[in-house]
Scaffold this active site. Structure first.
Site, PDB file in Angstrom:
ATOM      1  N   ASN A 166      -9.823  -0.554  -0.459  1.00  0.00           N
ATOM      2  CA  ASN A 166      -8.405  -0.004  -0.734  1.00  0.00           C
ATOM      3  C   ASN A 166      -8.205  -0.717  -1.861  1.00  0.00           C
ATOM      4  O   ASN A 166      -8.532  -2.356  -1.847  1.00  0.00           O
ATOM      5  CB  ASN A 166      -8.040  -1.481   1.328  1.00  0.00           C
ATOM      6  N   HIS A 178      -3.313   7.169   2.171  1.00  0.00           N
ATOM      7  CA  HIS A 178      -3.978   5.816   1.668  1.00  0.00           C
ATOM      8  C   HIS A 178      -5.318   5.411   2.092  1.00  0.00           C
ATOM      9  O   HIS A 178      -5.247   5.641   3.174  1.00  0.00           O
ATOM     10  CB  HIS A 178      -2.599   4.524   1.987  1.00  0.00           C
ATOM     11  N   CYS A 225       1.054  -1.556   0.026  1.00  0.00           N
ATOM     12  CA  CYS A 225       0.283  -0.047   0.271  1.00  0.00           C
ATOM     13  C   CYS A 225       1.097   1.457   0.416  1.00  0.00           C
ATOM     14  O   CYS A 225       0.046   1.914   0.083  1.00  0.00           O
ATOM     15  CB  CYS A 225      -0.908   0.586   1.071  1.00  0.00           C
TER      16      CYS A 225
END
Ligand code: UT7
Length: 322
Positions: free
Chosen positions: A279, A249, A110
């Site tokens: 996500n 994020h 990520c």
């Protein structure tokens, strides 16, 4: 001279799954997922990481007014390449005819886009490249166990990209970190060992699915993100109040709200699209940045913070003038 984002692009696949769709085969509900994560739906690709990366890259080139021939560095943050080799970046190069580019993928989950952008900054400011294409592209739908309600509801597919050049304004400071000793809080195993020196009984059968200690990652995120943001702002000599947007994020709405509270940032300064995307790992920050850029919500010269965290464990923040 500084590395500066000249243009952005993104791509979300047409197909998507709502929380109600998931509830048809999982013991879950729209209410649980929305209240605990902020996610309502996630996009799912039928093609893969390269095709999404190419579409996001084309949009970023057009937005920047830069041609394929000008790109001499392609960096792709991804944990879900279509092939182990060639890399996603080499495949993007082949698709877009960027013959003069050096290509490499960056594996930082990520934090992948953040780490790729920091790498571009190092190449550009040292004179090793002049114009970079930095992409985050992920097909997380192929590495989640669709029968595990604790993980599959969280993730989605997509891609975002930025064209980065050299200018007087741009990246002001970078803070990055990694903690491999905590990596097994969020693993996604690769292909199991399989070779002539092994007994057949030793051959692994583990599937390549994301596993996660959700609470551990939640605690890591709400502790580490404010720290890295503060360090990067201090290095840049910029106050929290001087920043117009914080592009975090997109992992969980509750994480973003807690981080914003800790840093005393009003939520209007914290763009979010997690409700529609879930996500998307390395794609999440450039996707969000492109959405805000295309809405005309960013003003040249204003200060932005980009900050990511995730598997590795890894984290990073970049303070920049837009
Ligand atoms: O990019 C970084 C990637 N990862 C993250 O950022 C994840 C960070 N962590 C989180 O976002 C949260 O920890 C989760 C959303 C994953 C989980 O939320 P939570 O509030 O920490 O829930 P929990 O794991 O403590 O589980 C609470 C309950 C459990 O049931 P019991 O044991 O209390 O009966 C779970 O089995 O909720 C259950 N549960 C669910 N129920 C309905 C877990 N997933 C689901 C679900 N639907 N999808």
């Amino acid at each position: 001279m500084r590395a500066r984002i000249l243009g952005t692009g993104s791509y979300l696949p047409e197909g998507y799954l709502t929380n109600d769709d998931l509830a048809q085969w999982l013991d879950t509900s729209d209410t649980w997922i929305r209240e605990r994560t902020g996610i309502r739906e996630r996009h799912i690709t039928k093609t893969g990481t390269v095709e999404m990366a190419v579409k996001a890259a084309e949009a970023a080139l057009a937005n920047a007014g830069v041609t394929s021939e000008e790109i001499d560095l392609i960096l792709v943050g991804t944990m879900t390449p279509d092939y182990f080799c060639p890399s996603v970046s080499c495949q993007v190069q082949a698709e877009l005819g960027m013959e003069h580019a050096v290509c490499m993928d960056i594996g930082a989950a990520c934090s992948g886009f953040l780490f790729a952008l920091a790498t571009a900054q190092a190449y550009l400011t040292s004179g090793m490249a002049r114009t970079a294409l930095v992409i985050g592209s992920e097909t997380l739908s192929k590495v989640v166990d669709w029968s595990d309600r604790g993980t599959c509801v969280l993730f989605g597919d997509g891609a975002g990209a930025a064209v980065v050049g050299i200018d007087e304004k741009g990246v002001l400071a970078i803070d990055m970190g990694s903690k491999g000793s905590k990596g097994m809080a969020l693993p996604c195993p690769g292909i199991p060992l399989q070779n002539p020196l092994q007994d057949a009984s030793e051959e692994g059968s583990q599937k390549s699915y994301i596993q996660m200690d959700g609470q551990e990652i939640f605690k890591f995120a709400i502790r580490t993100v404010p720290e890295t943001v503060r360090r990067s702002l201090q290095a840049a000599g910029v106050c929290v109040g001087d920043v117009s947007h914080f592009f975090f994020h997109q992992a969980n709405r509750r994480i973003l709200e807690t981080v914003a509270k800790n840093l005393r940032i009003p939520l209007e300064k914290v763009p979010m699209n997690i409700e529609r995307t879930g996500n998307t790992a390395a794609a999440s920050i450039p996707l969000l940045l492109d959405e805000w850029n295309r809405k005309g919500s960013l003003v040249r010269g204003e200060k932005l913070v980009l900050s990511g965290f995730g598997a590795g464990l890894s984290w990073g923040s970049i303070v920049m003038e837009w």
